[in-house]
Design a protein around this motif. Structure first.
Motif, PDB file in Angstrom:
ATOM      1  N   LEU A  14       0.828  -1.208   0.000  1.00 53.34           N
ATOM      2  CA  LEU A  14       0.000   0.000   0.000  1.00 53.34           C
ATOM      3  C   LEU A  14       0.865   1.260   0.000  1.00 53.34           C
ATOM      4  CD1 LEU A  14      -2.738   1.398   0.188  1.00 53.34           C
ATOM      5  CD2 LEU A  14      -2.634   1.120   2.681  1.00 53.34           C
ATOM      6  N   GLY A  15       1.947   1.259   0.781  1.00 47.43           N
ATOM      7  CA  GLY A  15       2.847   2.405   0.808  1.00 47.43           C
ATOM      8  C   GLY A  15       3.435   2.692  -0.563  1.00 47.43           C
ATOM      9  N   ASN A  65       8.192  18.805  -1.575  1.00 45.17           N
ATOM     10  CA  ASN A  65       7.218  19.553  -0.771  1.00 45.17           C
ATOM     11  C   ASN A  65       6.223  18.657  -0.046  1.00 45.17           C
ATOM     12  OD1 ASN A  65       8.270  22.071  -1.649  1.00 45.17           O
ATOM     13  ND2 ASN A  65       7.107  21.888  -3.559  1.00 45.17           N
ATOM     14  N   ILE A  66       6.487  17.367   0.003  1.00 48.43           N
ATOM     15  CA  ILE A  66       5.546  16.455   0.653  1.00 48.43           C
ATOM     16  C   ILE A  66       5.446  16.775   2.138  1.00 48.43           C
ATOM     17  CG2 ILE A  66       7.355  14.728   1.033  1.00 48.43           C
ATOM     18  CD1 ILE A  66       5.225  12.563   0.697  1.00 48.43           C
ATOM     19  N   PRO A  67       4.238  16.808   2.713  1.00 52.45           N
ATOM     20  CA  PRO A  67       4.085  17.065   4.149  1.00 52.45           C
ATOM     21  C   PRO A  67       4.850  16.035   4.972  1.00 52.45           C
ATOM     22  CG  PRO A  67       1.973  17.227   3.030  1.00 52.45           C
ATOM     23  CD  PRO A  67       2.938  16.686   2.029  1.00 52.45           C
ATOM     24  N   ALA A  68       5.485  16.483   6.030  1.00 57.63           N
ATOM     25  CA  ALA A  68       6.326  15.608   6.844  1.00 57.63           C
ATOM     26  C   ALA A  68       5.588  14.383   7.384  1.00 57.63           C
ATOM     27  CB  ALA A  68       6.945  16.412   7.988  1.00 57.63           C
ATOM     28  N   PRO A  69       4.345  14.526   7.908  1.00 53.64           N
ATOM     29  CA  PRO A  69       3.650  13.346   8.428  1.00 53.64           C
ATOM     30  C   PRO A  69       3.409  12.271   7.369  1.00 53.64           C
ATOM     31  CG  PRO A  69       2.613  15.348   9.223  1.00 53.64           C
ATOM     32  CD  PRO A  69       3.580  15.759   8.159  1.00 53.64           C
ATOM     33  N   LEU A  70       3.013  12.693   6.181  1.00 57.23           N
ATOM     34  CA  LEU A  70       2.777  11.745   5.097  1.00 57.23           C
ATOM     35  C   LEU A  70       4.082  11.078   4.676  1.00 57.23           C
ATOM     36  CD1 LEU A  70       0.892  10.462   3.019  1.00 57.23           C
ATOM     37  CD2 LEU A  70       1.230  12.482   1.569  1.00 57.23           C
ATOM     38  N   LYS A  71       5.130  11.864   4.583  1.00 56.84           N
ATOM     39  CA  LYS A  71       6.435  11.326   4.199  1.00 56.84           C
ATOM     40  C   LYS A  71       6.919  10.289   5.211  1.00 56.84           C
ATOM     41  CE  LYS A  71      11.269  12.796   3.551  1.00 56.84           C
ATOM     42  NZ  LYS A  71      12.188  13.965   3.485  1.00 56.84           N
ATOM     43  N   THR A  72       6.833  10.624   6.496  1.00 56.56           N
ATOM     44  CA  THR A  72       7.288   9.711   7.544  1.00 56.56           C
ATOM     45  C   THR A  72       6.493   8.411   7.534  1.00 56.56           C
ATOM     46  OG1 THR A  72       7.933  11.582   8.924  1.00 56.56           O
ATOM     47  CG2 THR A  72       7.647   9.470  10.022  1.00 56.56           C
ATOM     48  N   THR A  73       5.187   8.535   7.336  1.00 56.24           N
ATOM     49  CA  THR A  73       4.325   7.351   7.325  1.00 56.24           C
ATOM     50  C   THR A  73       4.676   6.424   6.172  1.00 56.24           C
ATOM     51  OG1 THR A  73       2.514   8.603   8.344  1.00 56.24           O
ATOM     52  CG2 THR A  73       1.935   6.564   7.216  1.00 56.24           C
ATOM     53  N   LEU A  74       4.846   6.985   4.986  1.00 58.15           N
ATOM     54  CA  LEU A  74       5.170   6.155   3.822  1.00 58.15           C
ATOM     55  C   LEU A  74       6.568   5.554   3.935  1.00 58.15           C
ATOM     56  CD1 LEU A  74       3.638   8.310   0.924  1.00 58.15           C
ATOM     57  CD2 LEU A  74       2.692   6.261   2.014  1.00 58.15           C
ATOM     58  N   GLN A  75       7.507   6.316   4.471  1.00 52.33           N
ATOM     59  CA  GLN A  75       8.871   5.800   4.625  1.00 52.33           C
ATOM     60  C   GLN A  75       8.911   4.563   5.514  1.00 52.33           C
ATOM     61  OE1 GLN A  75      10.988   9.312   6.006  1.00 52.33           O
ATOM     62  NE2 GLN A  75      12.042   9.552   4.035  1.00 52.33           N
ATOM     63  N   LYS A  76       8.174   4.620   6.612  1.00 51.11           N
ATOM     64  CA  LYS A  76       8.179   3.478   7.526  1.00 51.11           C
ATOM     65  C   LYS A  76       7.418   2.296   6.942  1.00 51.11           C
ATOM     66  CE  LYS A  76       7.348   2.112  12.311  1.00 51.11           C
ATOM     67  NZ  LYS A  76       7.012   2.551  13.677  1.00 51.11           N
ATOM     68  N   ALA A  77       6.365   2.562   6.194  1.00 51.47           N
ATOM     69  CA  ALA A  77       5.541   1.482   5.633  1.00 51.47           C
ATOM     70  C   ALA A  77       6.316   0.623   4.639  1.00 51.47           C
ATOM     71  CB  ALA A  77       4.303   2.061   4.963  1.00 51.47           C
ATOM     72  N   ILE A  78       7.316   1.220   3.955  1.00 52.56           N
ATOM     73  CA  ILE A  78       8.014   0.473   2.893  1.00 52.56           C
ATOM     74  C   ILE A  78       9.417   0.033   3.319  1.00 52.56           C
ATOM     75  CG2 ILE A  78       6.684   1.670   1.118  1.00 52.56           C
ATOM     76  CD1 ILE A  78       9.237   3.315   0.504  1.00 52.56           C
ATOM     77  N   LYS A  79       9.660  -0.048   4.611  1.00 56.18           N
ATOM     78  CA  LYS A  79      10.953  -0.551   5.072  1.00 56.18           C
ATOM     79  C   LYS A  79      11.162  -1.986   4.580  1.00 56.18           C
ATOM     80  CE  LYS A  79      12.604   2.850   7.621  1.00 56.18           C
ATOM     81  NZ  LYS A  79      13.905   3.505   7.307  1.00 56.18           N
TER      82      LYS A  79
END
Length: 402
Positions: free
Chosen positions: A200-201, A233-247
């Motif tokens: 999903l990420g 320019n991606i919002p930090a919360p969205l960026k952090t969430t996606l980064q962790k989801a695709i580890k």
């Protein structure tokens, strides 16, 4: 007239064709409305049909699961029927009018958050039933035209059933490997809930960039995808969430859809205003990332809404401090002020009445006292007046007697 399947479903169009599956658009001739349905025709990988009975049993089991989850979630197609004909397996499902994430093009950040939040709620329900989708990718997410909500289609377990001889479908990993949405552990034959979150990420990153995972370079130190450089320019919360989801390491990802959902929203507290929407606009292209940041009210996992109990948009609710504040807080304050003012006025009126009464009583007492004093003065005057007369009379009498 097109081909009739099972004496009921008339083929209208061919939608897709693969090694083990064909998908058709058809109309149900036994319904008064002749409503459109989707037919998925599946063929076992075992061309010799040595395990046909096993595949039939697994197919029936998976169809029952699809029926169950489709009945309890509006964002999973409803299963109307399933049957076997000429050693071919058929699923008759609800037709979802709309476009897939692969077809609608690049979306903005606000729209991404809307879709991601909604899909995480759908996955929370699916996973609560101990079901793993196994094949999340842009082509398997349809943005429904009537309400803009994402619908999750094509569960991978059905395709794996067709490859029961190998215990894991040869097609599913092959399709995902082409675009890179499959989680590393899934490629190795181990599928867990976070495998869906990984896919999903990557799917949402595709929706934001228009690029498949294999089109991104890997970080030479960590091995992770360097996708965020394409979205400065991606919002930090969205960026952090996606980064962790695709580890790459499953242990470093979110373990549940609920955990991922909370991470996305708790890290960005905001006030829900009049712009809050229940579902995404029908035309997401009209949304502007810089000026529009809607919040979506998502239904509880698996809950189906009817016209009678469908929720309404929320407005005026403030969660900016991390807790719920009533929407009419300002009106309540005004009421309190009015009540306090009324109490003070009542106290003032009562006090004024008491003071006036006291003054009247004091005036009465003063008047009474004054009256008594006047009487005493008059009495004293009389006494003083009478005394000389008596003396003079005595003196006169004495003179006469002499």
């Amino acid at each position: 007239m097109g081909k009739i399947i099972n004496g009921r479903y008339e083929i209208v169009d061919n939608l897709a064709k693969g090694d083990i599956r064909e998908t058709f658009l058809a109309k149900d001739t036994q319904m008064p409305s002749e409503k459109l349905v989707v037919i998925k025709k599946l063929k076992p990988l075992d061309s010799q049909n040595n395990n046909l009975e096993l595949v039939q049993n697994l197919f029936a089991k998976q169809a029952q699961i699809l029926e169950q989850i489709g009945q309890n979630s509006t964002q999973i197609p409803t299963l109307y029927d399933y049957f076997t004909e000429d050693e071919q397996f058929y699923l008759i499902q609800e037709y979802i009018e709309g476009k897939t994430l692969a077809d609608i093009g690049i979306i903005n950040f606000a729209r991404c958050e809307v879709i991601l939040s909604s899909l995480l709620n759908t996955l929370k329900y699916i996973h609560s039933q101990n079901i793993i989708h196994r094949d999340i990718k842009p082509e398997n997410i349809i943005i429904r035209q009537k309400d803009g909500l994402p619908v999750l289609t094509d569960f991978g377990a059905i395709k794996e059933t067709m490859g029961a001889v190998d215990n894991l479908s040869a097609e599913s990993p092959k399709i995902n490997a082409t675009t890179g949405f499959v989680a590393p552990e899934q490629s190795a034959g181990r599928i867990i809930f976070s495998s869906d979150l990984y896919a999903l990420g990557l799917t949402m990153i595709y929706a934001l960039t228009g690029k498949y995972p294999l089109e991104f370079a890997n970080n030479p130190l960590t091995g992770e995808l360097d996708w965020d450089n394409s979205l400065p320019n991606i919002p930090a919360p969205l960026k952090t969430t996606l980064q962790k989801a695709i580890k790459i390491e499953a242990g470093q990802r979110y373990h549940t859809a609920q955990e991922m959902y909370l991470a996305l929203h708790q890290s960005q507290p905001q006030t829900i205003t009049q712009d809050t929407v229940l579902v995404a606009p029908n035309n997401p292209r009209e949304m502007n990332t810089s000026s529009y940041n809607p919040t979506v009210v998502v239904s509880p996992s698996g809950q189906k809404f009817t016209k009678e109990n469908y929720p309404h948009p929320v407005s005026g609710v403030n969660y900016s401090q991390g807790y719920y504040q009533p929407p009419n807080q300002g009106n309540n304050n005004n009421i309190i002020i009015i009540l306090l003012t009324a109490i003070l006025v009542a106290i003032g009126v009562s006090g004024g009445f008491f003071i006036a009464q006291t003054m009247r009583d004091s005036q009465g007492e003063f008047t009474a006292t004054q009256g008594e004093r006047e009487v005493e003065i008059s009495q004293e005057f009389i006494e003083e007046t009478e005394t000389p007369v008596e003396v003079n009379e005595c003196k006169l009498l004495h003179q006469i007697l002499l």
